[in-house]
Design an enzyme around this catalytic site. Structure first.
Site, PDB file in Angstrom:
ATOM      1  N   GLY A   1       0.918  -1.114   0.036  1.00 36.11           N
ATOM      2  CA  GLY A   1       0.087   0.042   0.067  1.00 36.11           C
ATOM      3  C   GLY A   1       0.857   1.397   0.181  1.00 36.11           C
TER       4      GLY A   1
ATOM      5  N   GLY B   1      -1.509   7.789   0.263  1.00 32.15           N
ATOM      6  CA  GLY B   1      -1.882   7.706   1.425  1.00 32.15           C
ATOM      7  C   GLY B   1      -0.685   7.497   2.522  1.00 32.15           C
TER       8      GLY B   1
ATOM      9  CE1 TYR C   1     -10.980  -0.344   6.505  1.00 34.34           C
ATOM     10  CE2 TYR C   1     -11.796   1.042   8.322  1.00 34.34           C
ATOM     11  CZ  TYR C   1     -10.765   0.517   7.622  1.00 34.34           C
ATOM     12  OH  TYR C   1      -9.668   1.310   7.786  1.00 34.34           O
TER      13      TYR C   1
HETATM   14  N1  LIG Z   1      -7.164   7.122   6.070  1.00 31.54           N
HETATM   15  C1  LIG Z   1      -7.781   6.663   7.332  1.00 31.54           C
HETATM   16  O1  LIG Z   1      -8.415   7.356   7.867  1.00 31.54           O
HETATM   17  C2  LIG Z   1      -7.521   5.494   8.060  1.00 31.54           C
HETATM   18  C3  LIG Z   1      -7.840   5.335   9.326  1.00 31.54           C
HETATM   19  C4  LIG Z   1      -7.526   4.125   9.874  1.00 31.54           C
HETATM   20  C5  LIG Z   1      -6.902   3.149   8.960  1.00 31.54           C
HETATM   21  N2  LIG Z   1      -6.709   3.081   7.724  1.00 31.54           N
HETATM   22  C6  LIG Z   1      -5.808   2.024   7.255  1.00 31.54           C
HETATM   23  O2  LIG Z   1      -4.572   2.623   6.354  1.00 31.54           O
HETATM   24  C7  LIG Z   1      -4.045   1.668   5.469  1.00 31.54           C
HETATM   25  C8  LIG Z   1      -3.973   2.510   4.344  1.00 31.54           C
HETATM   26  O3  LIG Z   1      -5.038   3.288   3.829  1.00 31.54           O
HETATM   27  P1  LIG Z   1      -4.830   4.751   3.295  1.00 31.54           P
HETATM   28  O4  LIG Z   1      -5.543   5.520   4.166  1.00 31.54           O
HETATM   29  O5  LIG Z   1      -3.460   5.241   3.026  1.00 31.54           O
HETATM   30  O6  LIG Z   1      -5.679   4.531   1.775  1.00 31.54           O
HETATM   31  P2  LIG Z   1      -5.443   4.914   0.370  1.00 31.54           P
HETATM   32  O7  LIG Z   1      -4.882   6.258   0.256  1.00 31.54           O
HETATM   33  O8  LIG Z   1      -6.454   4.404  -0.507  1.00 31.54           O
HETATM   34  O9  LIG Z   1      -4.254   4.006   0.026  1.00 31.54           O
HETATM   35  C9  LIG Z   1      -4.150   2.633   0.010  1.00 31.54           C
HETATM   36  C10 LIG Z   1      -3.150   1.759  -0.618  1.00 31.54           C
HETATM   37  O10 LIG Z   1      -3.404   0.352  -0.708  1.00 31.54           O
HETATM   38  C11 LIG Z   1      -3.377  -0.019  -2.124  1.00 31.54           C
HETATM   39  N3  LIG Z   1      -3.971  -1.096  -2.403  1.00 31.54           N
HETATM   40  C12 LIG Z   1      -5.484  -1.069  -2.391  1.00 31.54           C
HETATM   41  N4  LIG Z   1      -5.856  -2.109  -3.039  1.00 31.54           N
HETATM   42  C13 LIG Z   1      -5.055  -2.835  -3.432  1.00 31.54           C
HETATM   43  C14 LIG Z   1      -4.671  -4.232  -3.878  1.00 31.54           C
HETATM   44  N5  LIG Z   1      -5.953  -4.958  -4.232  1.00 31.54           N
HETATM   45  N6  LIG Z   1      -3.683  -4.803  -4.237  1.00 31.54           N
HETATM   46  C15 LIG Z   1      -2.549  -4.031  -3.735  1.00 31.54           C
HETATM   47  N7  LIG Z   1      -2.496  -2.890  -3.104  1.00 31.54           N
HETATM   48  C16 LIG Z   1      -3.886  -2.300  -3.150  1.00 31.54           C
HETATM   49  C17 LIG Z   1      -3.304   1.156  -2.813  1.00 31.54           C
HETATM   50  O11 LIG Z   1      -2.862   1.299  -4.118  1.00 31.54           O
HETATM   51  P3  LIG Z   1      -3.218   2.036  -5.450  1.00 31.54           P
HETATM   52  O12 LIG Z   1      -2.365   3.116  -5.257  1.00 31.54           O
HETATM   53  O13 LIG Z   1      -3.125   1.001  -6.470  1.00 31.54           O
HETATM   54  O14 LIG Z   1      -4.903   2.370  -5.090  1.00 31.54           O
HETATM   55  C18 LIG Z   1      -2.891   2.270  -1.816  1.00 31.54           C
HETATM   56  O15 LIG Z   1      -1.395   2.382  -2.066  1.00 31.54           O
HETATM   57  C19 LIG Z   1      -5.367   0.697   5.299  1.00 31.54           C
HETATM   58  O16 LIG Z   1      -5.129  -0.250   5.969  1.00 31.54           O
HETATM   59  C20 LIG Z   1      -6.580   1.461   5.903  1.00 31.54           C
HETATM   60  O17 LIG Z   1      -7.493   0.593   6.505  1.00 31.54           O
HETATM   61  C21 LIG Z   1      -6.844   4.315   7.249  1.00 31.54           C
END
Ligand SMILES: NC(=O)c1ccc[n+]([C@@H]2O[C@H](COP(=O)([O-])OP(=O)(O)OC[C@H]3O[C@@H](n4cnc5c(N)ncnc54)[C@H](OP(=O)(O)O)[C@@H]3O)[C@@H](O)[C@H]2O)c1
Length: 297
Positions: free
Chosen positions: A23, A27, A179
């Site tokens: 990931g 983000g 989720y």
């Molecule tokens: N944002 C929040 O407020 C928040 C809060 C709590 C926990 N989290 C957790 O933080 C983590 C990162 O999320 P984020 O907020 O940074 O979201 P994000 O900006 O959407 O980033 C998600 C990342 O995961 C990758 N990804 C998604 N589907 C995939 C797949 N099928 N195979 C390989 N890679 C994949 C995406 O790649 P692409 O570039 O190809 O899309 C991106 O690099 C997640 O586990 C999320 O549950 C987030």
């Protein structure tokens, strides 16, 4: 030595150490890659688009002190792709100091993966479990290696629906219930992993990044994008969201927190369901079955 994060100890020199981050193209993961880069570690950045991986590598190379960066493309929704990724890693690297399971998402529409799992479960839990299992030998063979998994405060309302983990019968409240269940699974996975690796020098942690302004939920059409956009004033920056991951990956002091859930580089409060070790063991056995990993553990 490189400059430490605000409020934390100095980041150590990680020259020669190998860090794998999923990931990483958006983000929190992207900013974790930026945060770890100055330590000089060899970074394996995993994404699902070659273009976004290449862009990230260019960004990282411009950071002072950045070590070698190796890009990998893998769709973590597909177990065969995770196997192929792990095989490539094992062929090219003889050590793994830090594995960061970070890729995750929420999906409002239910779609079943090629392996037969609901997408949120497949990406947010099965992929963490499978990649860690496949790289277990490298982790155990590397002194003081670490596994870091991105969980969430969303574990709190989560419920393990033991007889319906894939939401075939239960209502899923637009993907939110699934989720939350997956994020509870991240914590239970971490607790059981730390227990299973007792006697080795591997540590396991999970983290809450805060509510972060990222691409999260923007895959869910206009409503997903709208909700993330209007809540912008209460969101933290991706750099801040990545801080605990960077600290866990790079700081010696972090090792004392084996098995814990961290927020803002400190132990966070867990929901009662996330402390249930019987559930952690039960989840482990089911995860082995779902990923065919029974021989590994
Ligand atoms: N944002 C929040 O407020 C928040 C809060 C709590 C926990 N989290 C957790 O933080 C983590 C990162 O999320 P984020 O907020 O940074 O979201 P994000 O900006 O959407 O980033 C998600 C990342 O995961 C990758 N990804 C998604 N589907 C995939 C797949 N099928 N195979 C390989 N890679 C994949 C995406 O790649 P692409 O570039 O190809 O899309 C991106 O690099 C997640 O586990 C999320 O549950 C987030």
């Amino acid at each position: 030595m490189v400059k430490g994060l605000k409020g934390t100890s100095t980041i150590s020199d990680m020259n020669g150490k190998v860090v794998l981050l999923t990931g990483s193209t958006r983000g929190i993961g992207r900013m974790a890659a930026h945060g770890i880069a100055p330590t000089g570690a060899t970074m394996i950045v995993v994404g699902r688009s070659q273009e976004r991986v290449d862009n990230l590598i260019s960004e990282m190379k411009a950071i002072e002190g950045c070590g070698p960066v190796h890009g990998e493309v893998c769709d973590l929704l597909v177990q065969a792709e995770i196997h192929a990724l792990a095989d490539r890693i094992k062929k090219q690297f003889d050590r793994l100091d830090v594995l960061i399971n970070n890729a995750g998402a929420i999906f409002t529409k239910k779609i079943t993966t090629v392996d037969g799992f609901e997408r949120t479960w497949a990406l947010n839990h099965n992929a963490y479990f499978l990649l860690t299992s496949l790289l277990k030998d490298q982790l155990v063979a590397t002194p003081e290696s670490r596994v870091i998994s991105t969980a969430s405060e969303a574990h709190r309302p989560g419920k393990m629906g033991w007889h319906d983990l894939q939401f075939e019968k239960r209502g899923n409240r637009n993907g939110w219930s699934s989720y939350c269940q997956s994020k509870l699974a991240n914590v239970l996975f971490t607790k059981e992993l730390a227990k299973r690796l007792e006697g080795t020098s591997v540590t396991a942690n999970c983290i809450h990044p805060g509510f972060v302004n990222t691409g999260f939920s923007r895959n869910n059409g206009i409503i997903g994008r709208f909700l993330m956009t209007v809540s912008w004033p209460v969101q933290r920056s991706p750099t801040k969201g990545a801080e605990t991951i960077v600290w866990l990956a790079t700081s010696d002091a972090a090792r004392q927190h084996n098995g814990e859930y961290l927020f803002n580089c400190k132990p966070g409060k867990l929901a009662k369901a996330a402390k249930n070790m019987d559930d952690a063991t039960r989840l482990w056995a089911l995860s082995e079955e779902m990923t065919n990993m029974s021989d590994i553990w």
